[in-house]
Scaffold this motif. Structure first.
Motif, PDB file in Angstrom:
ATOM      1  N   PHE A 122       0.836  -1.208   0.000  1.00 54.29           N
ATOM      2  CA  PHE A 122       0.000   0.000   0.000  1.00 54.29           C
ATOM      3  C   PHE A 122       0.870   1.257   0.000  1.00 54.29           C
ATOM      4  CE2 PHE A 122      -2.128   3.464   2.196  1.00 54.29           C
ATOM      5  CZ  PHE A 122      -3.355   3.526   1.528  1.00 54.29           C
ATOM      6  N   LEU A 123       1.868   1.304   0.899  1.00 58.40           N
ATOM      7  CA  LEU A 123       2.746   2.476   0.974  1.00 58.40           C
ATOM      8  C   LEU A 123       3.558   2.642  -0.308  1.00 58.40           C
ATOM      9  CD1 LEU A 123       4.018   2.060   4.662  1.00 58.40           C
ATOM     10  CD2 LEU A 123       2.343   3.717   3.803  1.00 58.40           C
ATOM     11  N   PHE A 124       4.058   1.516  -0.852  1.00 56.99           N
ATOM     12  CA  PHE A 124       4.834   1.572  -2.097  1.00 56.99           C
ATOM     13  C   PHE A 124       3.999   2.161  -3.233  1.00 56.99           C
ATOM     14  CE2 PHE A 124       6.081  -0.370  -6.129  1.00 56.99           C
ATOM     15  CZ  PHE A 124       7.454  -0.111  -6.162  1.00 56.99           C
ATOM     16  N   ASN A 125       2.797   1.641  -3.414  1.00 57.33           N
ATOM     17  CA  ASN A 125       1.940   2.109  -4.511  1.00 57.33           C
ATOM     18  C   ASN A 125       1.444   3.533  -4.285  1.00 57.33           C
ATOM     19  OD1 ASN A 125       2.198  -0.273  -5.889  1.00 57.33           O
ATOM     20  ND2 ASN A 125       0.303  -1.165  -5.106  1.00 57.33           N
ATOM     21  N   PHE A 126       1.150   3.870  -3.013  1.00 55.99           N
ATOM     22  CA  PHE A 126       0.595   5.188  -2.704  1.00 55.99           C
ATOM     23  C   PHE A 126       1.566   6.298  -3.086  1.00 55.99           C
ATOM     24  CE2 PHE A 126      -0.239   8.767   0.135  1.00 55.99           C
ATOM     25  CZ  PHE A 126      -1.600   8.962  -0.066  1.00 55.99           C
ATOM     26  N   PHE A 127       2.851   6.088  -2.782  1.00 56.97           N
ATOM     27  CA  PHE A 127       3.825   7.141  -3.040  1.00 56.97           C
ATOM     28  C   PHE A 127       4.398   7.095  -4.455  1.00 56.97           C
ATOM     29  CE2 PHE A 127       4.060   6.897   1.650  1.00 56.97           C
ATOM     30  CZ  PHE A 127       3.796   8.227   1.942  1.00 56.97           C
ATOM     31  N   LEU A 128       4.429   5.925  -5.096  1.00 54.33           N
ATOM     32  CA  LEU A 128       5.031   5.841  -6.429  1.00 54.33           C
ATOM     33  C   LEU A 128       4.001   5.908  -7.551  1.00 54.33           C
ATOM     34  CD1 LEU A 128       7.862   3.180  -5.981  1.00 54.33           C
ATOM     35  CD2 LEU A 128       8.038   5.650  -5.960  1.00 54.33           C
ATOM     36  N   LEU A 129       2.831   5.276  -7.377  1.00 54.84           N
ATOM     37  CA  LEU A 129       1.827   5.265  -8.440  1.00 54.84           C
ATOM     38  C   LEU A 129       0.866   6.449  -8.344  1.00 54.84           C
ATOM     39  CD1 LEU A 129       0.782   1.513  -8.740  1.00 54.84           C
ATOM     40  CD2 LEU A 129       2.347   2.811 -10.187  1.00 54.84           C
ATOM     41  N   GLY A 130       0.528   6.769  -7.150  1.00 55.48           N
ATOM     42  CA  GLY A 130      -0.402   7.873  -6.970  1.00 55.48           C
ATOM     43  C   GLY A 130      -1.830   7.553  -7.356  1.00 55.48           C
ATOM     44  N   ASP A 131      -2.113   6.318  -7.685  1.00 52.92           N
ATOM     45  CA  ASP A 131      -3.468   5.904  -8.060  1.00 52.92           C
ATOM     46  C   ASP A 131      -4.100   5.205  -6.860  1.00 52.92           C
ATOM     47  OD1 ASP A 131      -5.760   4.574  -9.062  1.00 52.92           O
ATOM     48  OD2 ASP A 131      -4.915   4.627 -11.089  1.00 52.92           O
ATOM     49  N   LYS A 132      -5.027   5.926  -6.217  1.00 54.13           N
ATOM     50  CA  LYS A 132      -5.600   5.415  -4.970  1.00 54.13           C
ATOM     51  C   LYS A 132      -6.407   4.150  -5.192  1.00 54.13           C
ATOM     52  CE  LYS A 132      -5.839   9.984  -2.812  1.00 54.13           C
ATOM     53  NZ  LYS A 132      -6.717  11.015  -2.212  1.00 54.13           N
ATOM     54  N   ARG A 133      -7.110   4.051  -6.326  1.00 56.74           N
ATOM     55  CA  ARG A 133      -7.958   2.884  -6.570  1.00 56.74           C
ATOM     56  C   ARG A 133      -7.122   1.619  -6.748  1.00 56.74           C
ATOM     57  NH1 ARG A 133     -11.702   4.288 -11.454  1.00 56.74           N
ATOM     58  NH2 ARG A 133      -9.661   4.932 -12.252  1.00 56.74           N
ATOM     59  N   ILE A 134      -6.060   1.719  -7.555  1.00 55.58           N
ATOM     60  CA  ILE A 134      -5.187   0.560  -7.752  1.00 55.58           C
ATOM     61  C   ILE A 134      -4.453   0.224  -6.455  1.00 55.58           C
ATOM     62  CG2 ILE A 134      -3.091  -0.249  -8.905  1.00 55.58           C
ATOM     63  CD1 ILE A 134      -4.020   1.027 -11.430  1.00 55.58           C
ATOM     64  N   THR A 135      -4.025   1.253  -5.750  1.00 60.21           N
ATOM     65  CA  THR A 135      -3.344   1.036  -4.470  1.00 60.21           C
ATOM     66  C   THR A 135      -4.239   0.255  -3.516  1.00 60.21           C
ATOM     67  OG1 THR A 135      -2.047   3.061  -4.699  1.00 60.21           O
ATOM     68  CG2 THR A 135      -2.310   2.171  -2.472  1.00 60.21           C
ATOM     69  N   ALA A 136      -5.487   0.675  -3.405  1.00 55.17           N
ATOM     70  CA  ALA A 136      -6.421  -0.002  -2.508  1.00 55.17           C
ATOM     71  C   ALA A 136      -6.739  -1.408  -2.998  1.00 55.17           C
ATOM     72  CB  ALA A 136      -7.704   0.820  -2.393  1.00 55.17           C
ATOM     73  N   ALA A 137      -6.939  -1.563  -4.321  1.00 57.60           N
ATOM     74  CA  ALA A 137      -7.301  -2.862  -4.885  1.00 57.60           C
ATOM     75  C   ALA A 137      -6.193  -3.889  -4.674  1.00 57.60           C
ATOM     76  CB  ALA A 137      -7.610  -2.717  -6.373  1.00 57.60           C
ATOM     77  N   VAL A 138      -4.946  -3.500  -4.936  1.00 62.52           N
ATOM     78  CA  VAL A 138      -3.821  -4.427  -4.796  1.00 62.52           C
ATOM     79  C   VAL A 138      -3.621  -4.814  -3.330  1.00 62.52           C
ATOM     80  CG1 VAL A 138      -1.324  -4.711  -5.076  1.00 62.52           C
ATOM     81  CG2 VAL A 138      -2.660  -3.611  -6.875  1.00 62.52           C
ATOM     82  N   SER A 139      -3.704  -3.839  -2.427  1.00 58.51           N
ATOM     83  CA  SER A 139      -3.495  -4.114  -1.000  1.00 58.51           C
ATOM     84  C   SER A 139      -4.578  -5.027  -0.442  1.00 58.51           C
ATOM     85  CB  SER A 139      -3.447  -2.796  -0.210  1.00 58.51           C
ATOM     86  OG  SER A 139      -2.372  -2.000  -0.651  1.00 58.51           O
ATOM     87  N   LEU A 140      -5.834  -4.717  -0.775  1.00 65.83           N
ATOM     88  CA  LEU A 140      -6.932  -5.568  -0.310  1.00 65.83           C
ATOM     89  C   LEU A 140      -6.832  -6.979  -0.892  1.00 65.83           C
ATOM     90  CD1 LEU A 140      -9.985  -3.121  -0.459  1.00 65.83           C
ATOM     91  CD2 LEU A 140      -8.975  -4.153   1.581  1.00 65.83           C
ATOM     92  N   SER A 141      -6.460  -7.067  -2.164  1.00 68.51           N
ATOM     93  CA  SER A 141      -6.319  -8.374  -2.813  1.00 68.51           C
ATOM     94  C   SER A 141      -5.222  -9.188  -2.164  1.00 68.51           C
ATOM     95  CB  SER A 141      -6.031  -8.196  -4.308  1.00 68.51           C
ATOM     96  OG  SER A 141      -7.092  -7.534  -4.953  1.00 68.51           O
ATOM     97  N   LEU A 142      -4.084  -8.555  -1.881  1.00 70.91           N
ATOM     98  CA  LEU A 142      -2.983  -9.264  -1.228  1.00 70.91           C
ATOM     99  C   LEU A 142      -3.407  -9.764   0.149  1.00 70.91           C
ATOM    100  CD1 LEU A 142       0.404  -7.433  -1.928  1.00 70.91           C
ATOM    101  CD2 LEU A 142      -0.125  -9.838  -2.265  1.00 70.91           C
ATOM    102  N   PHE A 143      -4.126  -8.928   0.896  1.00 72.90           N
ATOM    103  CA  PHE A 143      -4.595  -9.337   2.224  1.00 72.90           C
ATOM    104  C   PHE A 143      -5.494 -10.573   2.108  1.00 72.90           C
ATOM    105  CE2 PHE A 143      -7.334  -9.372   5.899  1.00 72.90           C
ATOM    106  CZ  PHE A 143      -6.494  -9.013   6.941  1.00 72.90           C
TER     107      PHE A 143
END
Length: 448
Positions: A375-396
């Motif tokens: 989540f932290l990696f994607n939040f600061f590098l991608l800046g796309d909140k939807r993908i950040t949330a989707a990937v983190s929730l999926s991994l969990f």
């Protein structure tokens, strides 16, 4: 371990070609049976046969048992059955002789048995062949020192000397009653400190650890390991002493079992070695490769069903390997722990719920840490909140599913009498890949 140089092999081949028996015997005299067996790989069948027929009976029998099964089978087919019986089987302990006989067809077994000089040994071999090879009875030998509990120590020592003449190793002295039932073990210290005791039942160690003839090899191994034994007596249904199992026999069996389980966990459906023929290795490897291919095709169809989502959000594709790889690794870790616990009987039936709860807690911790890092990696590098949330929730979700699935499947396979080692291989990986992909694409579709 001795490494045989090319010069040594060439010299030995020259001796064999000249049929110099004395020089050949001298070359083999200082070698251990395992070293002589190693020479087989550098000799032709005819050369190996020449050398083995020069060995004395005891050493020849040891060398034969040190050979790989395929090499031993080739050598046995090259020798007359009478030679096998009188030069090899006659000089083997019964457990080794039975292992050798199991590799032969019934007609060959009968002919070899007819040539064995020691009728008592032949009878013991016939009796042992009746046992399932995966039980204590199929693994045991009949060579042991047995004394009666009512004997005096002097008589006991006299009988022990007679029995020991035909034995290579003596581990324990077993004490039986008049009905041949196991009553105790006679320690060496007691023999020394009580040289004139009237009856050895007064100084023997009572209630010795033993196994039943129908117990599995796994049970035998666990008993030997738990009580630090080098040999273990085997009794029948009414407690009569029928044989003994030594630690070297158990280690050989457990090593072979672990090799089979390792190959099964690696997706190899049958026991193969690097020296096996191409068609045999192909037949062993291909089934799980085909299943893996079907799993890959299933993933392709799953991704195809979400083509629109991927097209509108191409960055989602970057995390497909992460989802699949993490789920597979977590599943294998969980299943490996359970398989190990099942193998050493540390996971009892009354502990299953506790183990499941523990696995859930571990999965929650791992899933939280992994998803937070991503989540932290994607939040600061991608800046796309939807993908950040989707990937983190999926991994969990994937880590939680893989942990629980990897825990449950080995237990279920064990209940169904299927080798749970199957759950540490491609089965877990392929299943977690497919389910993980469904979870990832579903969450992405909802959030996107």
């Amino acid at each position: 371990m001795i490494e045989f140089t090319k010069e040594y092999i060439d010299h030995l081949k020259n001796i064999i070609s000249q049929k110099d028996d004395a020089a050949a015997r001298n070359a083999l005299k200082e070698l251990y049976p395992a070293d002589i067996a190693e020479l087989y790989k550098d000799l032709t069948l005819e050369e190996a046969t020449y050398l083995y027929l020069l060995l004395d009976g005891d050493k020849g029998a040891d060398v034969l048992m040190e050979l790989d099964e395929e090499d031993r089978h080739k050598l046995l087919k090259h020798l007359p059955n009478e030679v096998i019986a009188q030069r090899f089987v006659d000089n083997m302990e019964t457990d080794d002789a039975v292992d050798l006989m199991r590799e032969l067809d019934e007609d060959t077994q009968e002919e070899i048995l007819s040539h064995i000089k020691d009728v008592e040994q032949a009878g013991d071999i016939v009796d042992l062949l009746k046992y399932d090879e995966d039980t204590a009875g199929g693994l045991m030998g009949t060579e042991m020192i047995v004394v009666n509990e009512n004997w005096s120590m002097p008589k006991c020592m006299e009988e022990m000397r007679k029995q020991a003449e035909d034995m290579d190793e003596i581990y324990y002295v077993y004490v039986v009653d008049d009905d041949e039932r196991l009553r105790g073990v006679l320690p060496l210290k007691k023999m020394i400190t009580n040289p004139s005791v009237s009856k050895i039942k007064h100084v023997m160690k009572k209630e010795p650890i033993s196994v039943h003839e129908s117990d599995s090899i796994e049970d035998v191994a666990q008993t030997i390991e738990k009580y630090d034994l080098v040999a273990l007596p085997v009794v029948d249904s009414i407690g009569r002493l029928v044989g003994r199992i030594t630690i070297d026999d158990v280690m050989d069996e457990i090593r072979e079992q672990h090799e089979r389980e390792y190959q099964l966990a690696s997706g190899i459906s049958q026991d193969v070695e690097s020296s096996d023929k191409v068609w045999l290795q192909t037949a062993a490897r291909l089934p799980w490769l085909l299943i893996g291919m079907l799993g890959g095709l299933s993933n392709s169809f799953i991704l195809g069903g979400f083509e629109g989502t991927l097209t509108s959000n191409p960055k989602m594709a970057l995390f497909i390997p992460l989802i699949g790889g993490t789920g597979g690794n977590v599943g294998i870790q969980s299943s490996a722990i359970i398989v190990q616990s099942l193998a050493n009987n540390s996971l009892r039936s009354d502990k299953i719920v506790q183990q499941m709860l523990k696995e859930i807690v571990v999965a929650l911790i791992n899933a939280s840490i992994i998803s937070l890092i991503v989540f932290l990696f994607n939040f600061f590098l991608l800046g796309d909140k939807r993908i950040t949330a989707a990937v983190s929730l999926s991994l969990f979700a994937v880590v939680m599913f893989a942990s629980i699935f990897g825990t449950v499947v080995p237990m279920l396979l064990d209940k169904l009498k299927v080798d749970p080692a199957l759950a540490t291989g491609p089965f877990i990986t392929i299943t977690n890949d497919i389910i993980g992909m469904v979870i990832y694409m579903t969450i992405c579709s909802i959030l996107m």
